[in-house]
Design an enzyme around this catalytic site. Structure first.
Site, PDB file in Angstrom:
ATOM      1  CG  MET A 157     -38.963  -6.439 -35.056  1.00 58.63           C
ATOM      2  SD  MET A 157     -39.264  -6.517 -36.837  1.00 58.63           S
ATOM      3  CE  MET A 157     -37.623  -6.218 -37.490  1.00 58.63           C
ATOM      4  CD  GLU A 196     -22.358   0.347 -12.613  1.00 60.01           C
ATOM      5  OE1 GLU A 196     -23.565   0.472 -12.942  1.00 60.01           O
ATOM      6  OE2 GLU A 196     -21.917   0.636 -11.479  1.00 60.01           O
ATOM      7  CE  LYS A 227     -11.458  -1.312  -0.490  1.00 63.02           C
ATOM      8  NZ  LYS A 227     -12.385  -0.222  -0.366  1.00 63.02           N
ATOM      9  CG  PHE A 277     -22.268  -3.399   1.115  1.00 65.87           C
ATOM     10  CD1 PHE A 277     -23.634  -3.233   0.951  1.00 65.87           C
ATOM     11  CD2 PHE A 277     -21.418  -2.430   0.604  1.00 65.87           C
ATOM     12  CE1 PHE A 277     -24.144  -2.128   0.291  1.00 65.87           C
ATOM     13  CE2 PHE A 277     -21.917  -1.314  -0.046  1.00 65.87           C
ATOM     14  CZ  PHE A 277     -23.290  -1.171  -0.207  1.00 65.87           C
ATOM     15  CD  GLN A 278     -21.809  -1.878  -3.593  1.00 69.98           C
ATOM     16  OE1 GLN A 278     -20.613  -1.629  -3.671  1.00 69.98           O
ATOM     17  NE2 GLN A 278     -22.742  -1.048  -4.033  1.00 69.98           N
TER      18      GLN A 278
END
Lengths: 165, 579
Positions: free
Chosen positions: B485, B51, B163, B113-114
């Protein structure tokens, strides 16, 4: 320097957390914050007191303005204004002398005794933050303070100036 | 009126807003939206492999096109994985809308959940965010999100959709509404500059003996501003310096362009800023990397600062004339005002200044001579060669580190939106997914991702995305087997104590490319570089990973001396070592 920032914002979920988050995110200090809906239920009015220099207060007002939910921002300390804070204090008052003393003090500060038990007085004081501080200072000299709750400051500018849409 | 479910409204609203590319990754809380997406003929979904890349790819798409980049991810980890991408876009003012799934409204707050409080987590790094508590909110919030993301100072906006609001069985009336009809009482960016301030700034310009126009990313973000700026600067013979984010807003190969300013800015740009008596800053925010010590910043300069974001003005540097406005509009206003005022701006007053500037340019031109190990390939040489073989016309996307600074110094960007780099946040891993976004936005352009072996390994899983969609981007890895760097800092400021910057366990990048079905090439010796680069450009149907073995001992110069003024710089390695 002390600043009193008045904010008119959309009364929406998350609006308050955006303001509070902004202060912690950018390292600005909040001394007190009050917020409640206005006569228009879609708007909330907030008063924030903060201690900072001129450059910082400029950033604070600009950053507040940048929040999408915020409509108007002003520093009330830029002009003459009225500010009030409400305080409720529960005070040890078990003897007749103490009761008289506290009653007198609260009268001097235009306060009211709003609750009592045989050993306690609960006093309500409305005034500037400074008045409230002075009252607490005076009380601590004669008896014990059991509990203090203060509302934080709310303020409004004097005269024609106003914070509205 | 048409009746649509919440999920269908997501897709339709995006279609009606003109979204044709959507970067995303499905999951439980966005299943209904993905189901609705299957029927869309207008939106092409690009399935990334992480993602974070969805966000970076949308960002690359947005920076290339100027349009709003859009991504769609699920709740919980899907949403949190986009955070780095959102923060990157926020710091660089990139217009983006991030649609995240959320658990059903009746589960919010129950540690479902999630579940994650996405609006809360993203709050400090978004321009604004919405959570749709009712399906009917969806079209309104998505439109407002696009409006907010793309106007004023652009930025990312999160739209969190639970949802149950997507439920395909619940239908609601849907009516399209164009963005131009959206009005918000609490959001109304300023466009026009204050006339009095514009007059005052022009008077300063007419008097100035050593003016500099200092540009930032805001010029690129303002529609039409780059052409107006170029015209204005040329007409009044003004030297132009740029921040990292402003590169390309003014032609990099123009003799009036002095280069990038700041920590690794050019000698001419930093010195000219330091010596100037007037700085006209356009859409630059005086970040810490571009000013060195603010207390010693350009002591003789008066500063005119034009920015659409009032909070960028006087945040770090006190300015003499603040102008809150859109850059392009202000440049038009300036031209009009000069005519109105009959203001005579005598370009010959700058003769002495230009003589001084030319001397600065010749005294210390951008050069890597004397740096690194003789016989090994210096990274700067690679950038110079890429510039040559791409004719300076490629869209160049970088990661973060030495290679990023070398690119900024050695590739001359003549046009805006051709240099994509994570400036504010400095996100390693940005380059490759952003290059994917750029290639999708501009399939006919040569897209070159210049990266390092460290940065590339942060998002190399996207080779699979390239395989799936056939995206012929060129990935040039300046491979120094170390975090260059960080190592440079350890060498310079930590007595050469290198800790955890040596990465002698890199995969074989050539084989890696091949196992993803792409082409891998290697440059082991300096003399192979040119041929390999040309060979890679001839490949039009595959991603090419070019593993370029560069000198691990090279350093980026110039480098400002911390705590000093703009003019305090280490010019090159020789001088550094002499001191």
């Amino acid at each position: 320097m002390r600043h009193l920032i008045s904010v008119l914002l959309e009364n929406e979920t998350g609006a308050l957390s955006r303001v509070v988050g902004l202060f912690s995110q950018r390292g600005f200090n909040i001394e007190s914050l009050t917020v409640a809906p206005t006569e228009d239920a879609t708007l909330s009015r907030m008063t924030i007191t903060t201690f900072c220099d001129e450059q910082e207060v400029e950033q604070i007002t600009k950053q507040l303005h940048k929040l999408i939910n915020v409509l108007k921002v002003t520093d009330l300390c830029d002009s003459s204004h009225v500010e009030r804070e409400i305080m409720l204090v529960k005070i040890e008052a078990a003897t007749r002398d103490l009761r008289n003393e506290i009653k007198t003090m609260s009268d001097i500060f235009h306060g009211q005794i709003v609750d009592l038990t045989p050993t306690l007085y609960t006093v309500e004081i409305i005034g500037s933050s400074e008045d409230l501080d002075h009252f607490l200072e005076a009380v601590t000299k004669v008896t014990e303070i059991i509990e203090v709750v203060r509302s934080g400051v709310c303020g409004i500018s004097r005269g024609e100036r106003s914070l509205r849409l | 009126m048409e009746m649509l479910s919440g999920a269908e409204m997501v897709v339709r609203t995006l279609e009606d807003l003109g979204v044709d590319r959507l970067f995303g990754y499905p999951g439980g809380a966005v299943l209904d939206i993905y189901d609705a997406l299957k029927d869309s003929r207008k939106i092409h979904h690009i399935l990334v492999r992480h993602e974070q890349s969805a966000a970076h790819a949308a960002d690359g798409y947005a920076r290339t096109t100027g349009k709003v980049g859009c991504c769609l991810v699920t709740s919980g980890p899907g949403a949190t994985n986009t955070i780095t991408g959102i923060a990157t876009a926020y710091m660089d003012s990139v217009p983006m809308v991030i649609i995240t799934g959320q658990v059903a409204t009746f589960l919010i707050g129950q540690d479902a959940f999630q579940e994650v409080d996405m609006v809360g987590i993203s709050r400090p790094i978004v321009k604004h965010s919405y959570i749709c508590k009712k399906a009917e909110d969806i079209p309104v919030f998505i439109r407002k999100a696009f409006h907010i993301a793309s106007t004023g100072r652009p930025g990312p906006v999160v739209v969190d959709i639970p949802k149950d609001c997507q439920n395909p069985k619940m239908k609601f009336p849907y009516e399209p509404q164009p963005l131009s009809e959206i009005s918000m009482r609490s959001y109304n960016p300023t466009r026009f500059g204050h006339k009095g301030q514009i007059r005052r700034s022009l008077n300063l310009l007419a008097e100035a003996r050593k003016p500099v126009v200092h540009i930032g990313g805001g010029v690129i973000a303002s529609p039409g501003a780059c052409a107006r700026l170029t015209e204005f600067a040329r007409k009044y013979r003004l030297p132009v310096t740029s921040t990292l984010m402003g590169l390309g807003a003014f032609p990099g190969s123009d003799p009036q362009f002095l280069g990038m300013v700041g920590m690794h800015g050019t000698y001419a740009a930093n010195t000219a800023m330091h010596e100037s008596d007037l700085i006209i800053a356009l859409g630059a925010r005086f970040s810490d990397r571009s000013t060195n010590n603010v207390a010693k910043y350009c002591p003789n300069a008066r500063i005119v600062h034009v920015d659409i974001d009032p909070s960028s003005i006087a945040k770090r540097i006190k300015v003499d004339i603040p102008i809150v406005a859109d850059i392009g509009t202000v440049l038009d206003q300036m031209n009009d005002t000069i005519k109105e005022m009959n203001l005579a701006i005598d370009n010959s007053r700058l003769d002495a200044w230009w003589t001084e500037i030319e001397a600065m340019k010749t005294r210390h031109p951008v050069s890597c001579a004397g740096d690194g190990t003789p016989g090994l390939l210096h990274p700067a040489k690679v950038i110079e060669d890429i510039y040559r073989v791409t004719d300076g016309k490629a869209i160049v996307v970088t990661d973060v580190g030495q290679h990023q600074m070398f690119t900024a110094l050695y590739y001359k960007f003549d046009e805006p939106r051709k240099f994509l780099s994570s400036g504010g946040l400095g996100t390693m891993g940005y380059g490759f997914p952003a290059a994917i976004g750029a290639k999708i936005a501009s399939p006919d352009s040569e897209v070159v991702c210049i990266t390092g072996d460290g940065s590339f390994q942060m998002n190399l899983q996207e080779l699979a995305t390239c395989l799936q969609y056939g995206l012929p981007v060129k990935i040039v890895i300046l491979n120094n087997v170390s975090l260059g760097m960080v190592k440079q800092w350890q060498m310079m400021f930590y007595n050469g104590r290198q800790t955890e910057t040596f990465m002698d366990a890199a995969p074989d990048f050539v084989k890696l490319a091949e196992c993803y079905g792409q082409v891998g090439l290697r440059v082991s010796r300096p003399e192979e570089l040119d041929d390999v680069l040309k060979q890679s450009l001839a490949i039009k149907d595959k991603t090419v990973v070019i593993d370029v073995c560069v000198d691990p001992d090279s350093r980026v110069y110039p480098m400002q001396i911390g705590g000093g003024s703009m003019g305090d710089m280490r010019i090159n390695r020789e001088e550094e070592e002499r001191v």
